[in-house]
Design an enzyme around this catalytic site. Structure first.
Site: not given
Ligand code: XIL
Length: 460
Positions: A169, A211, A247, A276, A278
């Site tokens: 990020e 990422n 996401h 990641e 979802d």
């Molecule tokens: C999130 C986790 O899922 C949570 O448990 C934590 O509180 C915060 O981080 N992008 C990412 C992940 O790269 O590491 C994040 O994970 C979600 C967004």
């Protein structure tokens, strides 16, 4: 959302369950999924189905859930890649400077190894989830601490990580195409490549990924990541993969050009991974969106796998959006069956990506920039990259903030010194080969330009 996966599936109905889903909707679709999942799919799992095309199917795992029998049952049955959800982050692995704590992450890694799954390491350098001592550092002290952290953690896990999210990020949202402001960014623009080099030195066996989120379609942010990857490749900075967090929800749906965006990164010679995933929602809308993501990965040869960000909806970091493949009881949702069917080829036919080159980017040239700024002045370096045709001349427009002025330029002829400034090629760098690039720079007083430069050209 405006997905049309039902019609896509209908094109090659091959399997009975696909044909049923193609005409079903809403609650009917849900019951159809459930009824069929117990029969046709009884022997299949996400990991096995993804494995049939050489891909992995992974999940984020939380160490404190490894004592939950339902959770572990699904994990062991379905997944072939594991990402520690929080346990490898800087605050977890180095809570005090030079004092490393790997217990939780080690438990996840050893569980993954025990079930024959591989591990994605997440994440070595990130502006978020830093321990307090890091948040209080800056400048060379922070740069050294970051490099030490990358080296120590990657060394601890050497040989056991399939891919590391080396940097997470690092780009800003919105249209600027700029780096995200952070304490790490303020140590100098080269912090990302320094992190990648340190990771490679510490673990030459791990693939090294960049990422990010909001980079899933083509936009200013993903263009900036693209330019960075292209630059790293051209200068030999080690990078092997790009992770697309993916996401999604109603405000941020699966982009229409998701597959094309994955493909253009793949064309730079990196693996692409969905890291990641979802998707908030429920029922067939959610199921269809998951299918589109899976389909896109299957259509891109260099898309090596998909990771969902948790197992049951109740495990999710945004549980309220019920964004995962299993319900709170561990039951398979419509989204699960949709993903499985798509992995099994129940959707459209799956042409090899080599036969479906992406459309040309459309841009005859692109200009990306990096800036070194200090109080009262700056140096900006601009990279001009030709599209699919060679250039015979080029010109780049830059907008300076009010009160700023260009004082000198190199490798380009400037017109104007404030406001909208134009830089044209000089004789020796007018020609740029197709896909090639050239750099120029300028120095100024005041604050640096923040908007991406625009590039115009004459083609040969
Ligand atoms: C999130 C986790 O899922 C949570 O448990 C934590 O509180 C915060 O981080 N992008 C990412 C992940 O790269 O590491 C994040 O994970 C979600 C967004």
């Amino acid at each position: 959302m405006t997905f049309e996966p039902a019609r896509e599936r209908g094109r090659t109905p091959g399997r009975m369950r696909s044909a049923v889903l193609g005409v079903a909707a809403g609650a009917v679709a849900v019951s159809a999924f459930i009824a069929l999942s117990g029969t046709a799919d009884a022997a299949s799992t996400l990991g096995a189905s993804a494995g049939a095309s050489g891909r992995y199917f992974g999940t984020a795992v939380a160490a404190n859930k490894l004592s939950d029998a339902t959770y572990v049952g699904i994990l062991d049955r379905e997944f072939t890649m594991v990402t520690p959800e929080n346990e490898m982050k800087w605050d977890a692995t180095e809570p005090n400077q030079d004092s490393f704590s790997y217990a939780d992450a080690d438990r996840i890694v050893s569980h993954a190894t025990g079930i024959g799954a591989r591990v994605r390491g997440h994440a070595l350098a990130w502006h978020s989830q830093q321990p307090g001592w890091v948040q209080n550092l800056s400048g060379t002290a922070l740069r050294s601490a970051m490099l030490n952290h990358v080296t120590q953690v990657a060394t601890h896990y050497r040989g056991r990580i399939y891919a590391w999210d080396v940097v997470n990020e690092a780009f800003a949202d919105g249209g600027s195409g700029a780096r995200r402001d952070s304490n790490l960014q303020r140590t100098g623009n080269d912090w990302i490549e320094a992190a990648f080099r340190a990771a490679r030195a510490a673990d030459p066996t791990a693939k090294l990924c960049y990422n990010d989120y909001n980079t899933d379609g083509q936009n200013a942010k993903s263009n900036a990541v693209y330019a960075m990857v292209q630059d790293f490749k051209s200068r030999g900075v080690p990078i092997d993969c790009v992770g697309f967090q993916s996401h999604f929800n109603a405000q941020s749906p699966v982009p229409g050009d998701y597959q094309a965006n994955l493909q253009r990164f793949a064309n730079l010679g990196v693996e692409v991974q969905i890291t990641e995933l979802d998707i908030e929602g429920s029922g067939s809308t959610q199921a269809d969106a998951f299918a589109r993501v899976v389909q896109a990965c299957l259509h891109v040869t260099a898309c090596t796998g998909i990771t969902v960000w948790g197992i049951r909806d109740t495990d999710s970091w945004r549980a309220g959006g019920t964004p995962l493949l299993f319900d709170g009881n561990g039951g398979k949702k419509a989204a699960y069956t949709s993903v499985l069917n798509t992995l099994d080829g129940g959707g459209t036919s799956n042409p090899p990506s080599s036969s479906t080159p992406p459309p040309p980017s459309g841009a005859a040239c692109t200009a990306t920039f990096s800036t070194n700024a200090w109080s009262g002045g700056f140096v900006t370096t601009v990279k001009v990259t030709a599209g699919s045709s060679a250039l015979s001349s080029w010109s780049v427009g830059v907008t300076l903030p009010g009160g700023s002025a260009v004082t000198s330029a190199w490798n380009a002829q400037g017109t104007g010194t404030s406001g909208a400034v134009q830089f044209a090629n000089v004789s020796y760098n007018a020609r740029v080969a197709a896909g090639g690039s050239t750099e120029f720079g300028f120095q100024g007083t005041g604050s640096a330009p923040s908007a991406a430069p625009t590039c115009t050209v004459s083609l040969t």
